[in-house]
Motif scaffolding. Structure first.
Motif, PDB file in Angstrom:
ATOM      1  N   SER A   1     107.489 103.256 100.898  1.00 59.79           N
ATOM      2  CA  SER A   1     106.280 102.706 101.509  1.00 59.79           C
ATOM      3  C   SER A   1     105.509 103.792 102.252  1.00 59.79           C
ATOM      4  CB  SER A   1     106.620 101.552 102.448  1.00 59.79           C
ATOM      5  OG  SER A   1     107.289 102.024 103.601  1.00 59.79           O
ATOM      6  N   ARG A   2     106.221 104.822 102.711  1.00 59.30           N
ATOM      7  CA  ARG A   2     105.569 105.968 103.352  1.00 59.30           C
ATOM      8  C   ARG A   2     105.047 106.964 102.320  1.00 59.30           C
ATOM      9  NH1 ARG A   2     110.163 107.665 107.706  1.00 59.30           N
ATOM     10  NH2 ARG A   2     109.934 105.909 109.128  1.00 59.30           N
ATOM     11  N   GLY A   3     105.501 106.826 101.086  1.00 62.17           N
ATOM     12  CA  GLY A   3     105.104 107.762 100.046  1.00 62.17           C
ATOM     13  C   GLY A   3     105.914 109.047 100.080  1.00 62.17           C
ATOM     14  N   ASP A   4     107.079 109.010 100.693  1.00 58.73           N
ATOM     15  CA  ASP A   4     107.923 110.194 100.829  1.00 58.73           C
ATOM     16  C   ASP A   4     108.978 110.185  99.724  1.00 58.73           C
ATOM     17  OD1 ASP A   4     109.209 112.437 101.680  1.00 58.73           O
ATOM     18  OD2 ASP A   4     109.879 111.607 103.592  1.00 58.73           O
ATOM     19  N   ILE A   5     108.742 110.985  98.701  1.00 54.81           N
ATOM     20  CA  ILE A   5     109.618 111.011  97.533  1.00 54.81           C
ATOM     21  C   ILE A   5     110.998 111.583  97.869  1.00 54.81           C
ATOM     22  CG2 ILE A   5     109.890 111.917  95.186  1.00 54.81           C
ATOM     23  CD1 ILE A   5     107.673 109.881  95.429  1.00 54.81           C
ATOM     24  N   VAL A   6     111.043 112.643  98.657  1.00 54.13           N
ATOM     25  CA  VAL A   6     112.327 113.288  98.972  1.00 54.13           C
ATOM     26  C   VAL A   6     113.227 112.327  99.733  1.00 54.13           C
ATOM     27  CG1 VAL A   6     113.419 115.188 100.221  1.00 54.13           C
ATOM     28  CG2 VAL A   6     111.320 115.594  98.947  1.00 54.13           C
ATOM     29  N   SER A   7     112.682 111.648 100.727  1.00 55.41           N
ATOM     30  CA  SER A   7     113.479 110.678 101.478  1.00 55.41           C
ATOM     31  C   SER A   7     113.914 109.522 100.585  1.00 55.41           C
ATOM     32  CB  SER A   7     112.686 110.137 102.666  1.00 55.41           C
ATOM     33  OG  SER A   7     112.454 111.140 103.600  1.00 55.41           O
ATOM     34  N   GLY A   8     113.042 109.112  99.681  1.00 58.10           N
ATOM     35  CA  GLY A   8     113.397 108.055  98.745  1.00 58.10           C
ATOM     36  C   GLY A   8     114.537 108.468  97.846  1.00 58.10           C
ATOM     37  N   MET A   9     114.508 109.726  97.415  1.00 55.32           N
ATOM     38  CA  MET A   9     115.590 110.213  96.556  1.00 55.32           C
ATOM     39  C   MET A   9     116.904 110.319  97.337  1.00 55.32           C
ATOM     40  SD  MET A   9     113.577 112.971  94.215  1.00 55.32           S
ATOM     41  CE  MET A   9     114.994 113.399  93.249  1.00 55.32           C
ATOM     42  N   LEU A  10     116.841 110.802  98.577  1.00 60.47           N
ATOM     43  CA  LEU A  10     118.054 110.863  99.401  1.00 60.47           C
ATOM     44  C   LEU A  10     118.623 109.462  99.621  1.00 60.47           C
ATOM     45  CD1 LEU A  10     117.183 113.495 102.154  1.00 60.47           C
ATOM     46  CD2 LEU A  10     118.907 113.688 100.381  1.00 60.47           C
ATOM     47  N   SER A  11     117.741 108.520  99.894  1.00 62.30           N
ATOM     48  CA  SER A  11     118.196 107.143 100.082  1.00 62.30           C
ATOM     49  C   SER A  11     118.743 106.564  98.787  1.00 62.30           C
ATOM     50  CB  SER A  11     117.046 106.275 100.583  1.00 62.30           C
ATOM     51  OG  SER A  11     116.566 106.750 101.810  1.00 62.30           O
ATOM     52  N   GLY A  12     118.142 106.916  97.662  1.00 63.83           N
ATOM     53  CA  GLY A  12     118.649 106.465  96.367  1.00 63.83           C
ATOM     54  C   GLY A  12     120.042 106.987  96.096  1.00 63.83           C
ATOM     55  N   ILE A  13     120.279 108.251  96.427  1.00 66.68           N
ATOM     56  CA  ILE A  13     121.626 108.810  96.284  1.00 66.68           C
ATOM     57  C   ILE A  13     122.589 108.057  97.191  1.00 66.68           C
ATOM     58  CG2 ILE A  13     123.050 110.853  96.714  1.00 66.68           C
ATOM     59  CD1 ILE A  13     120.580 112.530  95.859  1.00 66.68           C
ATOM     60  N   GLY A  14     122.119 107.747  98.405  1.00 63.41           N
ATOM     61  CA  GLY A  14     122.949 106.960  99.318  1.00 63.41           C
ATOM     62  C   GLY A  14     123.276 105.592  98.749  1.00 63.41           C
ATOM     63  N   ALA A  15     122.298 104.946  98.101  1.00 64.62           N
ATOM     64  CA  ALA A  15     122.539 103.622  97.504  1.00 64.62           C
ATOM     65  C   ALA A  15     123.532 103.715  96.345  1.00 64.62           C
ATOM     66  CB  ALA A  15     121.220 103.018  97.035  1.00 64.62           C
ATOM     67  N   ILE A  16     123.423 104.773  95.550  1.00 64.73           N
ATOM     68  CA  ILE A  16     124.378 104.956  94.446  1.00 64.73           C
ATOM     69  C   ILE A  16     125.791 105.152  94.997  1.00 64.73           C
ATOM     70  CG2 ILE A  16     125.080 106.547  92.606  1.00 64.73           C
ATOM     71  CD1 ILE A  16     122.040 106.945  92.084  1.00 64.73           C
ATOM     72  N   LEU A  17     125.905 105.949  96.052  1.00 64.23           N
ATOM     73  CA  LEU A  17     127.222 106.132  96.669  1.00 64.23           C
ATOM     74  C   LEU A  17     127.727 104.822  97.273  1.00 64.23           C
ATOM     75  CD1 LEU A  17     126.788 109.615  98.378  1.00 64.23           C
ATOM     76  CD2 LEU A  17     128.106 109.072  96.339  1.00 64.23           C
ATOM     77  N   ALA A  18     126.820 104.023  97.818  1.00 64.83           N
ATOM     78  CA  ALA A  18     127.221 102.727  98.370  1.00 64.83           C
ATOM     79  C   ALA A  18     127.733 101.806  97.265  1.00 64.83           C
ATOM     80  CB  ALA A  18     126.057 102.086  99.113  1.00 64.83           C
ATOM     81  N   LEU A  19     127.104 101.856  96.101  1.00 68.67           N
ATOM     82  CA  LEU A  19     127.609 101.061  94.976  1.00 68.67           C
ATOM     83  C   LEU A  19     128.990 101.532  94.545  1.00 68.67           C
ATOM     84  CD1 LEU A  19     124.376 100.578  92.865  1.00 68.67           C
ATOM     85  CD2 LEU A  19     125.636  98.842  94.155  1.00 68.67           C
ATOM     86  N   MET A  20     129.218 102.841  94.617  1.00 64.70           N
ATOM     87  CA  MET A  20     130.559 103.356  94.336  1.00 64.70           C
ATOM     88  C   MET A  20     131.558 102.802  95.356  1.00 64.70           C
ATOM     89  SD  MET A  20     129.730 107.307  93.289  1.00 64.70           S
ATOM     90  CE  MET A  20     131.434 107.808  93.389  1.00 64.70           C
ATOM     91  N   LEU A  21     131.101 102.671  96.597  1.00 63.93           N
ATOM     92  CA  LEU A  21     131.969 102.108  97.627  1.00 63.93           C
ATOM     93  C   LEU A  21     132.319 100.654  97.337  1.00 63.93           C
ATOM     94  CD1 LEU A  21     130.431 103.550 100.887  1.00 63.93           C
ATOM     95  CD2 LEU A  21     132.698 103.989  99.993  1.00 63.93           C
ATOM     96  N   VAL A  22     131.389  99.912  96.739  1.00 63.42           N
ATOM     97  CA  VAL A  22     131.674  98.529  96.370  1.00 63.42           C
ATOM     98  C   VAL A  22     132.845  98.490  95.389  1.00 63.42           C
ATOM     99  CG1 VAL A  22     130.770  96.513  95.144  1.00 63.42           C
ATOM    100  CG2 VAL A  22     129.350  97.681  96.818  1.00 63.42           C
TER     101      VAL A  22
END
Length: 115
Positions: free
Chosen positions: A41-62
């Motif tokens: 929503s801020r238009g920050d691609i780098v932060s979005g990608m870091l958060s996306g990596i975090g979400a992928i790792l969170a799915l691994m945690l599931v």
């Protein structure tokens, strides 16, 4: 003198532990998804990608959490390499998502000459 291992408590501890793992994992997943939404929503691609990596790792945690619950229910050793990996993944996810939220604010502050 040899020390014998204490027998594991067959009470409700395994269920409480499994529920605690599920709460932790889903909280981290929701935090990661919220960080993705904020970043894009801020238009920050780098932060979005870091958060996306975090979400992928969170799915691994599931997946790890599910496997851990099966291990606990099977009455085997609860401290396994996957549980150690899960703790490390939780730390990595929280670090990445926190960085994705803090760095843009810091860069914005520096860009305005606030620091």
């Amino acid at each position: 003198m040899s020390e014998e291992l204490r027998p594991r408590d067959p009470g409700l501890q395994p269920e409480r532990t499994a529920l605690a793992w599920h709460r932790t994992v889903f909280t981290v997943l929701i935090f990661s998804l919220a960080a993705i939404r904020i970043a894009f929503s801020r238009g920050d691609i780098v932060s979005g990608m870091l958060s996306g990596i975090g979400a992928i790792l969170a799915l691994m945690l599931v997946v790890i959490s599910y496997r851990r619950q099966k291990t606990i229910v099977a009455d085997s050793e609860p401290t396994t390499p996957s549980s150690v990996l899960a703790k490390r993944l939780i730390s990595a996810v929280l670090c990445l998502v926190s960085l994705s939220l803090v760095l843009p604010a810091l860069f914005n502050l520096i860009g305005k000459g606030g620091v």
